[in-house]
Design a protein around this motif. Sequence first.
Motif, PDB file in Angstrom:
ATOM      1  N   VAL A  97     -11.500 -10.513   4.047  1.00 55.21           N
ATOM      2  CA  VAL A  97     -12.544 -10.947   3.127  1.00 55.21           C
ATOM      3  C   VAL A  97     -13.656 -11.704   3.851  1.00 55.21           C
ATOM      4  CG1 VAL A  97     -12.995 -12.374   1.087  1.00 55.21           C
ATOM      5  CG2 VAL A  97     -10.905 -11.025   1.223  1.00 55.21           C
ATOM      6  N   THR A  98     -13.281 -12.515   4.839  1.00 55.00           N
ATOM      7  CA  THR A  98     -14.289 -13.303   5.563  1.00 55.00           C
ATOM      8  C   THR A  98     -15.296 -12.389   6.259  1.00 55.00           C
ATOM      9  OG1 THR A  98     -12.663 -15.042   5.935  1.00 55.00           O
ATOM     10  CG2 THR A  98     -14.622 -15.077   7.322  1.00 55.00           C
ATOM     11  N   ALA A 107     -16.001  -9.318   5.421  1.00 56.16           N
ATOM     12  CA  ALA A 107     -16.780  -8.648   4.374  1.00 56.16           C
ATOM     13  C   ALA A 107     -17.893  -9.564   3.873  1.00 56.16           C
ATOM     14  CB  ALA A 107     -15.871  -8.237   3.223  1.00 56.16           C
ATOM     15  N   ARG A 108     -17.584 -10.832   3.693  1.00 61.16           N
ATOM     16  CA  ARG A 108     -18.612 -11.777   3.227  1.00 61.16           C
ATOM     17  C   ARG A 108     -19.678 -11.998   4.287  1.00 61.16           C
ATOM     18  NH1 ARG A 108     -14.462 -15.522   0.168  1.00 61.16           N
ATOM     19  NH2 ARG A 108     -14.599 -14.532  -1.864  1.00 61.16           N
ATOM     20  N   ALA A 119     -16.506  -8.864  -2.242  1.00 61.73           N
ATOM     21  CA  ALA A 119     -15.829  -8.905  -0.947  1.00 61.73           C
ATOM     22  C   ALA A 119     -14.304  -8.912  -1.085  1.00 61.73           C
ATOM     23  CB  ALA A 119     -16.288 -10.114  -0.143  1.00 61.73           C
ATOM     24  N   LYS A 120     -13.777  -9.590  -2.086  1.00 64.56           N
ATOM     25  CA  LYS A 120     -12.313  -9.651  -2.254  1.00 64.56           C
ATOM     26  C   LYS A 120     -11.721  -8.303  -2.630  1.00 64.56           C
ATOM     27  CE  LYS A 120     -10.865 -14.288  -3.115  1.00 64.56           C
ATOM     28  NZ  LYS A 120     -10.160 -15.203  -3.994  1.00 64.56           N
ATOM     29  N   GLN A 121     -12.474  -7.490  -3.360  1.00 57.48           N
ATOM     30  CA  GLN A 121     -11.968  -6.184  -3.783  1.00 57.48           C
ATOM     31  C   GLN A 121     -12.206  -5.103  -2.730  1.00 57.48           C
ATOM     32  OE1 GLN A 121     -14.263  -7.841  -5.892  1.00 57.48           O
ATOM     33  NE2 GLN A 121     -12.697  -8.795  -7.158  1.00 57.48           N
ATOM     34  N   ASP A 122     -13.068  -5.362  -1.773  1.00 55.73           N
ATOM     35  CA  ASP A 122     -13.433  -4.353  -0.782  1.00 55.73           C
ATOM     36  C   ASP A 122     -12.316  -4.222   0.254  1.00 55.73           C
ATOM     37  OD1 ASP A 122     -14.732  -2.503   0.725  1.00 55.73           O
ATOM     38  OD2 ASP A 122     -16.495  -3.736   1.129  1.00 55.73           O
ATOM     39  N   ARG A 123     -11.648  -3.086   0.259  1.00 58.95           N
ATOM     40  CA  ARG A 123     -10.536  -2.839   1.179  1.00 58.95           C
ATOM     41  C   ARG A 123     -10.967  -1.999   2.387  1.00 58.95           C
ATOM     42  NH1 ARG A 123      -7.973  -6.559  -0.869  1.00 58.95           N
ATOM     43  NH2 ARG A 123      -6.901  -6.304  -2.841  1.00 58.95           N
TER      44      ARG A 123
END
Length: 169
Positions: free
Chosen positions: A28-29, A31-32, A84-88
């Motif tokens: 997640v980090t 992605a953000r 970002a949390k949902q992006d795998r």
Amino acid sequence: MSSSPTTHDASSQEADLEFEEEAPRAGVTTARLGALVPLVLGVSAAFVSFGLGIGTLGDPGAGLWPFAISVAMIVASLIAVLRAKQDRDVEAFDRGVVPVALSVVSLVVYAALLPVIGFEIPTALLLVFWIKVLGKEGWRPAIAVAIVATVAVYALFVILFAVPIPHLF
């Protein structure tokens, strides 16, 4: 016994998938962070756009289209930050980021040199750098393409369209 084209295609695709190299995944980090970079660029560009003058839709200023693109970047980046949390499907940073970073840095240097010494020399140098260093081509094609492209841009924008860009000749 012959196989049909679709059977062959399906087995060929499965074989290709087995040999594909899986890129390392990030969290997640990453992605953000990947979404925050264009967000900062979009906000910065929006401020620069205001300095150019937005104008109105009926009488647009020089900053109207850069501002519209900045707003699009900001919105897309905010959506990416929130998702970002949902992006795998986020790849980890690896050595592949080096050419991208060098490309960005070279464009910043190009933009800084353009008003100081005109577009001819920075354009030729940028093209040689991209073709020789980033593209890993030989010196001859790098220099040939750089010269031909720079002359073509000069002919198109300076001579034909009379665009007021800084130039030496």
